[in-house]
Design an enzyme around this catalytic site. Structure first.
Site, PDB file in Angstrom:
ATOM      1  N   ARG A   1      11.615  -6.677   4.930  1.00  0.00           N
ATOM      2  CA  ARG A   1      11.565  -5.274   5.352  1.00  0.00           C
ATOM      3  C   ARG A   1      12.125  -5.126   6.772  1.00  0.00           C
ATOM      4  NH1 ARG A   1       5.945  -2.076   5.161  1.00  0.00           N
ATOM      5  NH2 ARG A   1       5.627  -2.943   7.217  1.00  0.00           N
TER       6      ARG A   1
ATOM      7  N   ARG B   1      11.749  -2.003  11.317  1.00  0.00           N
ATOM      8  CA  ARG B   1      10.519  -1.514  11.956  1.00  0.00           C
ATOM      9  C   ARG B   1      10.157  -2.428  13.103  1.00  0.00           C
ATOM     10  NH1 ARG B   1       5.378   0.016   8.197  1.00  0.00           N
ATOM     11  NH2 ARG B   1       4.250  -1.152   9.785  1.00  0.00           N
TER      12      ARG B   1
ATOM     13  N   LYS C   1       0.829  -1.216   0.000  1.00  0.00           N
ATOM     14  CA  LYS C   1       0.000   0.000   0.000  1.00  0.00           C
ATOM     15  C   LYS C   1       0.859   1.260   0.000  1.00  0.00           C
ATOM     16  CE  LYS C   1      -2.282  -0.885   3.816  1.00  0.00           C
ATOM     17  NZ  LYS C   1      -1.661  -2.152   4.234  1.00  0.00           N
TER      18      LYS C   1
ATOM     19  N   ARG D   1      -9.667   1.484   9.071  1.00  0.00           N
ATOM     20  CA  ARG D   1      -9.258   0.119   9.400  1.00  0.00           C
ATOM     21  C   ARG D   1     -10.299  -0.614  10.231  1.00  0.00           C
ATOM     22  NH1 ARG D   1      -3.463   0.583   8.985  1.00  0.00           N
ATOM     23  NH2 ARG D   1      -2.397  -1.270   9.682  1.00  0.00           N
TER      24      ARG D   1
ATOM     25  N   ARG E   1      -0.532  -8.928  13.247  1.00  0.00           N
ATOM     26  CA  ARG E   1      -1.082  -7.839  12.415  1.00  0.00           C
ATOM     27  C   ARG E   1      -1.964  -8.401  11.309  1.00  0.00           C
ATOM     28  NH1 ARG E   1       4.193  -5.298  10.781  1.00  0.00           N
ATOM     29  NH2 ARG E   1       3.017  -4.044   9.303  1.00  0.00           N
TER      30      ARG E   1
END
Ligand code: ADP
Length: 197
Positions: free
Chosen positions: A131, A137, A17, A92, A148
């Site tokens: 990532r 992160r 996204k 969300r 998640r």
């Protein structure tokens, strides 16, 4: 606030996204608004909002709706959104959909389209693993990633039905080269008469 293009990107974590938001934002000349980025910025700067959001984010849970809705109202009232915007990662939850509906109705505006980025869970887990190595992160740790994805399935995936019932959704295969996926989105939007200015 009635001119311009209003787009929304929805899809699981790791579907791409954020990447596509950058491409579409520049193609349509509208700001890309990522609630995740805004929260991360606040966490980094240790603002009051950041301090409230941090524990939820680190656990891979949604930040409470009240905080998120206030933040998005503030952001969408910024003059740079008068000519349209692209939302990435908001809404969300059903409560956030209601909030956005009210906001748009109060501003005489409507969404043009909801772009659903479709990606297989195994692919997104692998993307987020890479990532994590690359960007570090704190919520890309594997067990948090799995949580998640569960949170997405439980709280966010049902929103696709709400938007589909409104005839607003275009579903796009999110697997492929970045430019290829952007091309698919642009083609699907053009079919709906939504073209870059
Ligand atoms: P991703 O789509 O990969 O999960 P985001 O950057 O969109 O990444 O979100 C990261 C985290 O920020 C989420 O796990 C959540 O804690 C918080 N967050 C972002 N957007 C929202 C939102 N609309 N409502 C609640 N929490 C949010």
């Amino acid at each position: 606030m009635s001119s311009g293009t209003r787009l929304l990107l929805i899809g699981p974590p790791g579907a791409g996204k954020g990447t596509q938001a950058v491409e579409l934002s520049s193609a349509f000349g509208v700001p890309a608004i990522s609630t995740g980025d805004i929260f991360r910025h606040n966490v980094k700067n240790e603002t009051e909002l950041g301090l409230k959001a941090k524990a939820f984010m680190d656990a891979g849970d949604n930040v409470p709706d009240s905080l998120t809705n206030d933040l998005i109202t503030d952001r969408l009232e910024n003059p740079d959104c008068a000519g349209g915007f692209l939302l990435d990662g908001y809404p969300r939850t059903p409560d956030q959909v209601r909030h956005l509906d009210d906001f748009l109705a109060n501003h005489n505006a409507a969404l043009d389209v909801v772009v659903q980025l479709v990606a297989d869970p195994d692919v997104v887990v692998e993307r987020l693993r890479l990532r994590a190595i690359d960007q570090g992160r704190s919520d890309d740790d594997e067990s948090v990633v799995r949580h998640r994805l569960d949170v997405y399935q439980e709280q966010t995936a049902p929103l696709i039905d709400i938007f589909t019932a409104r005839g607003a959704v275009v579903a796009i295969d999110g697997i492929g080269e970045i430019t290829e996926v952007t091309g698919r989105i642009m083609a699907a939007l053009a079919e709906r008469g939504i073209t870059a200015a």
